[in-house]
Scaffold this active site. Sequence first.
Site, short mmCIF file in Angstrom:
data_model
loop_
_atom_site.label_atom_id
_atom_site.label_comp_id
_atom_site.label_asym_id
_atom_site.label_seq_id
_atom_site.Cartn_x
_atom_site.Cartn_y
_atom_site.Cartn_z
N ASP A 88 0.84 -1.19 0.00
CA ASP A 88 0.00 0.00 0.00
C ASP A 88 0.88 1.24 0.00
O ASP A 88 1.75 1.40 0.87
CB ASP A 88 -0.90 -0.01 1.24
CG ASP A 88 -2.07 0.96 1.12
OD1 ASP A 88 -2.02 1.83 0.25
OD2 ASP A 88 -3.01 0.85 1.92
N ASP A 117 -3.81 2.63 -5.34
CA ASP A 117 -2.61 2.70 -4.52
C ASP A 117 -2.31 1.45 -3.70
O ASP A 117 -1.49 1.47 -2.80
CB ASP A 117 -2.66 3.91 -3.58
CG ASP A 117 -3.88 3.88 -2.66
OD1 ASP A 117 -4.69 2.95 -2.78
OD2 ASP A 117 -4.01 4.80 -1.83
N GLU A 118 -2.99 0.34 -4.00
CA GLU A 118 -2.69 -0.89 -3.26
C GLU A 118 -2.71 -2.11 -4.17
O GLU A 118 -3.44 -2.17 -5.15
CB GLU A 118 -3.63 -1.07 -2.07
CG GLU A 118 -5.09 -1.19 -2.41
CD GLU A 118 -5.94 -1.40 -1.15
OE1 GLU A 118 -5.48 -2.06 -0.20
OE2 GLU A 118 -7.08 -0.92 -1.15
#
Length: 382
Positions: free
Chosen positions: A9, A102-103
């Site tokens: 993350d 974003d992960e």
Amino acid sequence: MNRAIVHMDLDTFFVSCERRNNSQLDGIPLIIGGGDRGVVASCSYEARKFGVRSAMPIRMALRLCPDAKVIRGDHEMYSNLSHVVTEIIQEKVPLMEKASIDEFYLDLSGMDKFFGCYQWTKEIAEAVTKEAGLPISFALSTNKTVSKIGTGEAKPVGRMEINEMEIKPFLNPLSIKKIPMVGDKTFQLLSRIGIRTIHTLSEMPVLVLQQMIGLNGKELWKKANGIDENPVVPYSERKSISTERTFTSDTMDMIELKRLISGMAEQLAYQLRQEKWLTSTVVIKIRYANFDTETKQCKVSYTSADHTLSRVALDLFNKVYTRRMRLRLVGLRFTGLVHGNHQMNLFEDTEEQMSLYQTMDYIKNRFGSDAVGRASGFDFGK
């Protein structure tokens, strides 16, 4: 063979992107989001100390942290950097799932005999920071749920490994809020009967949980016990959803055509939200009466919002429909999908709009997808 699942993350992704380009923003309370009536898309750890959180109204955030600097955000920069990180990770692992902008989830099962899964993941994280200039946290465990919770506990810029024997001791003392599928309503419901830690939840009879929260009760019990068989789904930028309409009689009725496109955008946006997708590209397709077919597309910030996607679709239609000729077909497609829940569109949403979408989706889930919608998308002649 034990599974080796990693969750990675990017720490405060939007904030980190801004600081990457402007070091003067380092160390200060920072809020990324819309205007006065908008909501917080992301905030720095300095702002979080004052109680500021994502999806909080900007006005409330500034009351809690009046010295915070508010930045509207650069949608294109965030999307581009997300793609850079995706490419860095994808070329280094056998199987990667992009869970949101974003992960990421990585399946490194079997890699330990070659190099060591933890060391492999550590080097990937270092490559992301070196090549993209962004901080990233990760956790390695035997399944997606435990690794995701682990990443949350490891932040910021943390690294964690939770082997099979450590799963229960790691999960037990944590709040049930740490379980990904536990929202505010479920937390309040369980808290009222004294269930606040994962350990207490893990010891609840499955049938009791099912009676309380429905079919998800069993899944929640499994997660509380560190059980998650969900696979890492291979990532593909080419995934899309689409719809099109072929007319029984060719038409150039602009009011009807725009009503149809608006309705298509709303239905596809609802599908995105139900399947937990965000789209980054809108494509409009038209076919003239002589069978000439034309398409036009536009990149957008990752979103699943009706009002944004409908506006872009109508604008593309105005640009692609250039001949005074009847149409026999109109189509709409959303591509460049990533998994996510109402994320980057927080930049444009107001708290009223977010509440509206939640209410509309609830009504559609209960009474059908045609139960409610914008007036512009309905055919009142039916």
